[in-house]
Design an enzyme around this catalytic site. Structure first.
Site, PDB file in Angstrom:
ATOM      1  N   GLU A  46      -0.307   7.807 -12.380  1.00 52.88           N
ATOM      2  CA  GLU A  46       0.462   8.888 -11.336  1.00 52.88           C
ATOM      3  C   GLU A  46       1.376   7.254 -10.893  1.00 52.88           C
ATOM      4  OE1 GLU A  46      -0.677  10.838  -8.171  1.00 52.88           O
ATOM      5  OE2 GLU A  46      -2.662  10.894  -9.134  1.00 52.88           O
ATOM      6  N   GLY A  47       2.279   7.017 -10.349  1.00 48.87           N
ATOM      7  CA  GLY A  47       3.448   6.545  -9.814  1.00 48.87           C
ATOM      8  C   GLY A  47       3.657   6.712  -8.753  1.00 48.87           C
ATOM      9  N   ALA A  48       4.913   5.529  -8.178  1.00 50.23           N
ATOM     10  CA  ALA A  48       5.050   5.890  -6.458  1.00 50.23           C
ATOM     11  C   ALA A  48       6.132   6.937  -5.936  1.00 50.23           C
ATOM     12  CB  ALA A  48       6.127   4.228  -6.217  1.00 50.23           C
ATOM     13  N   VAL A  52       2.158  12.237 -14.222  1.00 50.15           N
ATOM     14  CA  VAL A  52       3.149  11.870 -15.506  1.00 50.15           C
ATOM     15  C   VAL A  52       1.318  13.335 -15.926  1.00 50.15           C
ATOM     16  CG1 VAL A  52       2.820  11.134 -17.294  1.00 50.15           C
ATOM     17  CG2 VAL A  52       3.835  10.324 -15.219  1.00 50.15           C
ATOM     18  N   ASP A 162      14.316  -4.558 -15.284  1.00 48.25           N
ATOM     19  CA  ASP A 162      12.776  -4.374 -15.152  1.00 48.25           C
ATOM     20  C   ASP A 162      12.119  -4.747 -15.749  1.00 48.25           C
ATOM     21  OD1 ASP A 162      10.979  -4.368 -13.369  1.00 48.25           O
ATOM     22  OD2 ASP A 162      10.992  -2.554 -12.972  1.00 48.25           O
TER      23      ASP A 162
END
Length: 376
Positions: A46-48, A52, A162
């Site tokens: 998981e991210g911010a 997933v 990025d």
């Protein structure tokens, strides 16, 4: 060395689909309403702003990745989600992550989450570099794929902004796909990027020097600098410019490249920044062969052409692909470009959260309409 294959992606999405509650699975406390098409969910990470999971796609009989995004409480997350969906639903390239399906409820008022279905990749370059050293063959092949994907991105008139190892996804056959277009912009030298530095602090190490010295005037060469930093990291398994803050970052860069020439200082349009650089004591450059004594000489030659202080002297992506280091892979006939450059305005900084939500809803609708199979 493994056999390198090119993974053909099956893009067979059903578009935006209403998901009844009975088709939900719970993963680590998060409800995923992605059935009946997607089953056997397993946690990946998981991210911010999202978790997933992997899942079986019952329509294609393939394992896929599903990203659950719940962005609507935060302006920044909405902006990034909109950019990501806008770009990736229009891009089609082997070295760029695809969007195969988007799921959300049919009512904009009830839309709390968006599920993005993508090709499943086993790992990323950041994780790989944490665990093993790469052979020159692997470095060469990964670099070629990064530049091949970047050629397509730049041909669409888009800056990624990025690029870093964790945004380069890999599978077991060493196929590489560029991901995370949440900070991408249309290439516009007149655009003021002042908010960019505050928007996402974690990627300082891969930022071109002109990003820290100017608020506008960025060109596609900022992405080439990032690729140079990634190549250096593949050669040594450690970041080349690990600055702790803004000035430290600049000092790391000058400590390797040496003091910029009078000619190079001319590209710094911010007078204050230029005066600061002129006030610093002279620093000689460190030869690349001294920094990377075991590296291929051609790799170092290309590295030097990418990590050039002056963005106007930095090698463009087409020339980088044609460099002798990549000779075994270089094939201009198999390095596609975008059919039409992006003309969509992605400058959504001044748009309200509700308006962003509406735009996300509209983009998912457009995606569904573009699919060859519109069946629910």
């Amino acid at each position: 060395m493994e056999e390198f294959n090119s993974s053909g992606s099956v893009v067979n999405g059903t578009g935006s689909t209403e998901v009844p509650q009975s088709n939900a699975e719970v993963i680590r406390g998060q409800i995923f309403e992605v059935g009946p098409r997607y089953i056997k969910l397993a946690y990946i990470g998981e991210g911010a702003y999202g978790m997933v999971v992997s899942a079986d796609d019952t329509l294609t009989n393939q394992r896929v990745a599903i990203k659950k995004i719940s962005p609507f409480e935060h302006q920044t997350y909405c902006q990034r989600t909109l950019r990501e969906i806008t770009i990736l639903t229009r891009f089609k390239h082997e070295n760029i992550i695809d969007i195969r399906d988007i799921l959300r409820v049919d009512s904009i008022d009830q839309m709390r989450d968006v599920y993005i279905v993508q090709c499943l990749m086993e790992t990323d370059l950041y994780k790989l570099l944490k665990t093993q050293r790469l052979s020159n063959d692997h470095i060469c092949y990964f670099l070629y794929q990064i530049l091949r994907g970047l050629k397509y991105i730049h041909s669409a008139n888009v800056l990624h902004r990025d690029l870093k190892p964790s945004n380069l996804l890999l599978n077991k056959t060493c196929d590489l796909k560029i991901c995370d277009f949440g900070l991408a912009r249309i290439a516009d030298p007149e655009h003021d990027h002042t908010g960019f530095l505050t928007e996402y602090v974690a990627t300082r190490w891969y930022r071109a020097p002109e990003i820290m010295l100017n608020s506008k005037g960025y060109t596609k060469s900022i992405d080439i600098w990032s690729v140079g930093c990634i190549l250096a990291e593949m050669l040594s398994n450690r970041p080349i410019f690990p600055g702790k803050h803004y000035l430290d970052q600049l000092n790391h860069i000058l400590g390797v490249l040496g003091s910029p020439s009078r000619d190079d200082l001319e590209c710094i349009i911010n007078e204050k920044a230029r005066n600061y650089l002129e006030s610093l004591p002279f620093k000689p450059n460190v030869p690349w062969a001294k920094l990377f004594p075991n590296a291929d000489a051609l790799a170092l030659d290309l590295l030097g052409k990418m990590l050039t202080f002056n963005p106007h002297k930095r090698i463009p992506v087409e020339e980088a692909l044609a460099h002798p280091y990549l000779e075994q892979y270089y094939d201009p006939g198999d390095e596609p470009v975008a059919e039409v450059p992006f003309r969509i305005n992605m400058e959504n900084d001044d748009i309200s959260r509700d308006a962003l939500k509406s735009l996300i809803f509209e983009e998912t609708l457009k995606f569904k309409e573009r699919q060859p199979d519109n069946a629910p």
